[in-house]
Motif scaffolding. Structure first.
Motif, PDB file in Angstrom:
ATOM      1  N   MET A   1       9.034   5.593   1.165  1.00 60.12           N
ATOM      2  CA  MET A   1       7.686   5.109   1.427  1.00 60.12           C
ATOM      3  C   MET A   1       7.731   3.588   1.626  1.00 60.12           C
ATOM      4  N   ASN A   2       7.001   3.109   2.637  1.00 60.98           N
ATOM      5  CA  ASN A   2       6.939   1.680   2.916  1.00 60.98           C
ATOM      6  C   ASN A   2       5.490   1.216   2.913  1.00 60.98           C
ATOM      7  N   ARG A   3       5.295  -0.067   2.666  1.00 56.63           N
ATOM      8  CA  ARG A   3       3.942  -0.623   2.576  1.00 56.63           C
ATOM      9  C   ARG A   3       3.632  -1.445   3.813  1.00 56.63           C
ATOM     10  N   LEU A   4       2.554  -1.087   4.482  1.00 56.00           N
ATOM     11  CA  LEU A   4       2.064  -1.807   5.655  1.00 56.00           C
ATOM     12  C   LEU A   4       0.935  -2.733   5.224  1.00 56.00           C
ATOM     13  N   TYR A  11      -1.307  -0.588   2.857  1.00 53.99           N
ATOM     14  CA  TYR A  11      -1.264   0.862   2.744  1.00 53.99           C
ATOM     15  C   TYR A  11       0.182   1.328   2.569  1.00 53.99           C
ATOM     16  N   ASP A  12       0.372   2.291   1.675  1.00 49.59           N
ATOM     17  CA  ASP A  12       1.659   2.955   1.517  1.00 49.59           C
ATOM     18  C   ASP A  12       1.689   4.143   2.470  1.00 49.59           C
ATOM     19  N   ALA A  94      -4.281   6.486   0.587  1.00 52.22           N
ATOM     20  CA  ALA A  94      -5.070   5.253   0.644  1.00 52.22           C
ATOM     21  C   ALA A  94      -6.438   5.414  -0.013  1.00 52.22           C
ATOM     22  N   GLY A  95      -6.714   6.609  -0.532  1.00 53.43           N
ATOM     23  CA  GLY A  95      -7.994   6.846  -1.174  1.00 53.43           C
ATOM     24  C   GLY A  95      -9.136   7.009  -0.202  1.00 53.43           C
ATOM     25  N   VAL A  96      -8.812   7.407   1.031  1.00 55.72           N
ATOM     26  CA  VAL A  96      -9.826   7.562   2.077  1.00 55.72           C
ATOM     27  C   VAL A  96     -10.171   9.031   2.230  1.00 55.72           C
ATOM     28  N   ASP A  97     -11.422   9.331   2.301  1.00 56.38           N
ATOM     29  CA  ASP A  97     -11.877  10.696   2.535  1.00 56.38           C
ATOM     30  C   ASP A  97     -11.426  11.121   3.929  1.00 56.38           C
ATOM     31  N   GLU A  98     -10.761  12.291   4.007  1.00 57.13           N
ATOM     32  CA  GLU A  98     -10.263  12.779   5.296  1.00 57.13           C
ATOM     33  C   GLU A  98     -11.375  12.882   6.329  1.00 57.13           C
ATOM     34  N   GLY A  99     -12.588  13.147   5.877  1.00 61.26           N
ATOM     35  CA  GLY A  99     -13.712  13.271   6.791  1.00 61.26           C
ATOM     36  C   GLY A  99     -14.108  11.967   7.461  1.00 61.26           C
TER      37      GLY A  99
END
Length: 441
Positions: A1-4, A11-12, A94-99
């Motif tokens: 895993m890399n961090r952008l 973001y990982d 990233a804790g983002v809702d897929e929707g």
């Protein structure tokens, strides 16, 4: 895993399937360049206003772009099931809702209106052409169009497509071997030049005598844009077509990494009672396979309805991961050795492992590959046996058999290419006279 790290956050990110040993990142300098431009501008071009605008991202490799832009509700258009899975995982991480992101495929209808179009230039120029034609009616004179790619991916032909289908096009200066493409849509004229009316895809042709297609001669091939070797029969597939297994009695046959589906279609015609599964991670490929099958074999379903006629299933997914273990008799495979611009055998090795799991005891995997790739070593290690069916200066066709209860075959291990094996230059045992369609190499 890399961090952008971007102007929109950090973001990982990973590719899919996730492999901690994989050193390839889920983004590159082209993605970073585009995100910097959107936030702060490039040269004489200022930043792009994203708030309240309908954003579409075409060709996002592993979801890096839509993950960074998720707060603006973008739509992602991809040809890759693996990209889609990577995007879902990266959004969740990233804790983002897929929707928050609308996930579309290259076979879906595009968004009705596009105010900002971001294009990650694909490896396939044909896929870019097809998608720009499909998107052209949905952009307008005020749409901001920005493309991105590594310098080696952007050619004069790339820019010509943007200009011909959408409008005037120019490029940025290069940064870290990446470049941006700026295109100004001409509004109504874009829709007239683009759209499905001017789209040359899919490409349909018949395999004539000069194609060297063996039992597939005379068949109709349908290729959607982006499918490997879309304008002709690729030479690896052609070689395998000339040596397809015969009389195996296979009840369930898989064309793994099916592309346009010509291998599975030929197998269906040779074995009308078999059930075919066409599997690929590309939505364009599976659409091509379905169209090729229906153009050549669909009438068999009607003629043999209720009499064991050929049936087919079309699967977009991670190879054979979705198939039950021990459910397949024969797998035909012409594996890729590229992932976007990277050369790797990871996809092929994953396909081999999936085939071993999906095959019934006694089931067979037939692989065609370039000689230099050395697939026989990996196959022998995985199955305990490997037999050379045929070879030419460029390709080999290999056959392996799954042992009872999945164990490795001692017989295959002894004859699979140690000291004293046949001098064919591959390190695998040559096939002699066999009842299952093999021939002496």
């Amino acid at each position: 895993m890399n961090r952008l790290t971007t102007p929109f956050g950090s973001y990982d990110l990973t590719r899919f399937p996730e492999d901690p040993r994989d050193r390839l990142r889920a983004w590159d300098a082209a993605d970073e360049y585009l995100l910097r431009h959107l936030a702060a501008g490039t040269g004489e071009r200022g930043p792009v206003e994203l708030a309240g605008r309908r954003i579409t991202v075409l060709g996002d490799r592993w979801g890096a772009l839509v993950t960074a832009l998720a707060a603006h509700g973008p739509a992602q258009i991809t040809d890759s099931f693996l990209t889609r899975e990577a995007t879902v995982a990266n959004l969740a991480r990233a804790g983002v809702d897929e929707g928050s992101v609308r996930l579309l495929t290259t076979q879906d209808a595009p968004p009705e209106r596009i105010d900002v179009l971001l294009v990650r230039v694909p490896k396939s120029l044909a896929l870019l052409e097809d998608q720009l034609h499909r998107l052209a009616p949905h952009v307008h004179a005020g749409t901001v169009v920005v493309g991105t790619g590594m310098v080696k991916e952007i050619h004069t032909s790339t820019l010509t497509l943007f200009e011909r289908i959408l409008g005037p096009t120019r490029t940025s200066l290069a940064e870290r071997k990446a470049r941006l493409i700026f295109c100004t849509p001409t509004g109504a004229s874009s829709a007239e030049e683009g759209g499905t009316a001017g789209n040359p895809w899919p490409l349909v042709y018949t395999l004539g005598p000069d194609a060297g297609a063996g039992p597939a001669e005379g068949l109709t091939v349908v290729n959607h844009a982006g499918v490997f070797c879309a304008d002709r029969l690729d030479i690896g597939t052609r070689f395998l077509l000339g040596h397809l297994p015969k009389g195996t009695g296979a009840r369930r046959i898989v064309d793994l990494g099916c592309g346009n589906g010509i291998l599975g279609t030929a197998a269906a015609l040779a074995d009308p009672g078999a059930e075919l599964v066409f599997a690929d991670e590309s939505y364009q490929a599976v659409a091509s396979a379905r169209a090729t099958y229906e153009a050549n074999v669909a009438h068999v379903d009607v003629a043999h309805a209720g009499e064991g006629g050929s049936t087919a299933e079309f699967v977009v997914g991670d190879g054979l991961a979705g198939l039950p273990a021990g459910s397949v008799d024969l797998v035909l495979n012409n594996p890729p050795f590229h992932s976007h611009q990277a050369t790797t055998d990871a996809t092929a090795l994953r396909m081999f492992a999936q085939a071993r799991r999906a095959l019934r005891p006694g089931g067979e995997l037939w692989v065609v590959g370039n000689r230099h790739l050395g697939y026989h070593v990996r196959l022998r290690r995985l199955f305990g046996n490997c037999e050379l069916v045929a070879s030419d200066p460029k390709f080999v066709i290999l056959r392996v058999v799954k042992g009872e209860k999945g164990e490795k075959s001692e017989k295959g291990e002894k004859g699979a290419g140690g000291p004293g094996s046949a001098g064919n230059g591959t390190g695998v045992r040559s096939a002699g006279r066999r009842a299952r369609g093999g021939r002496r190499a």
